[in-house]
Write a protein that holds these residues in place. Structure first.
Motif, PDB file in Angstrom:
ATOM      1  N   ARG A 120     -86.348 -29.852 -10.421  1.00 14.72           N
ATOM      2  CA  ARG A 120     -86.160 -30.303  -8.722  1.00 14.72           C
ATOM      3  C   ARG A 120     -85.883 -31.039  -8.456  1.00 14.72           C
ATOM      4  N   LEU A 121     -84.370 -31.989  -8.212  1.00 13.83           N
ATOM      5  CA  LEU A 121     -84.157 -33.089  -7.535  1.00 13.83           C
ATOM      6  C   LEU A 121     -83.244 -32.782  -6.530  1.00 13.83           C
ATOM      7  N   ASP A 122     -83.450 -33.507  -5.335  1.00 16.89           N
ATOM      8  CA  ASP A 122     -83.056 -33.285  -4.067  1.00 16.89           C
ATOM      9  C   ASP A 122     -81.591 -32.968  -3.843  1.00 16.89           C
TER      10      ASP A 122
ATOM     11  N   PHE B 226     -80.806 -27.911 -15.371  1.00 17.14           N
ATOM     12  CA  PHE B 226     -81.839 -28.583 -15.425  1.00 17.14           C
ATOM     13  C   PHE B 226     -81.942 -29.134 -14.591  1.00 17.14           C
ATOM     14  N   PHE B 227     -81.380 -30.293 -14.172  1.00 20.09           N
ATOM     15  CA  PHE B 227     -81.485 -31.284 -12.580  1.00 20.09           C
ATOM     16  C   PHE B 227     -82.052 -29.990 -11.924  1.00 20.09           C
TER      17      PHE B 227
END
Length: 117
Positions: free
Chosen positions: A61-63, A55-56
Motif C-alpha cells: 500500500r505504497l503512496d 505486491f507493492f
C-alpha cells in the motif's frame, strides 16, 4: 493474491500481447518467428512486472509517488529485458527502440483504457 488481481493480470497480458503485436506490425516486423519471440518475451516480462507491481500497490500500500517510481523502474526493466531478447533472437530493426516503443505504446494504451473505465 485475489482472483480479481489474477483476472486483471490475465487481461493485462492479453492486451499487452495484442498491442505490442500491433506495434510490431506497424514497425514492419516480419515473420512468424519474430512474432513468436515477441510473444515469449512478453510472457516472460509482463506477469513478473504485474506481480511485483501488485505486491507493492496492494500488499505494501505504497503512496502514489513511490508507486510511480516503482512503475517506472519495472517498465524500464521490461524494456531492457525485451531488448536483450530481441537483439539476440530476432532480426527486428533497432531492437532497443522497438522495445521502448512497443512497451511505451502498450503502457500508454493501458493508462487510456483505465481512464475510460
Amino acid at each position: 493474491m485475489t482472483l480479481a488481481i489474477i483476472k486483471s493480470m490475465g487481461i493485462a497480458l492479453l492486451l499487452t500481447i495484442l498491442l505490442e503485436g500491433l506495434f510490431g506490425a506497424i514497425w514492419g516486423v516480419k515473420g512468424v518467428r519474430n512474432f513468436v519471440i515477441m510473444l515469449l518475451a512478453n510472457l516472460l516480462t509482463n506477469p513478473l512486472v504485474n506481480v511485483i507491481h501488485s505486491f507493492f500497490a496492494y500488499e505494501m500500500r505504497l503512496d502514489g509517488t513511490i508507486m510511480a517510481i516503482i512503475t517506472a523502474l519495472l517498465e524500464i526493466s521490461a524494456v531492457i529485458a525485451e531488448w536483450l531478447v530481441y537483439k539476440s533472437r530476432t532480426d527486428i530493426k533497432k531492437p532497443f527502440l522497438f522495445s521502448l516503443g512497443a512497451n511505451g505504446f502498450s503502457f500508454l494504451c493501458g493508462i487510456l483504457i483505465n481512464l475510460l473505465r
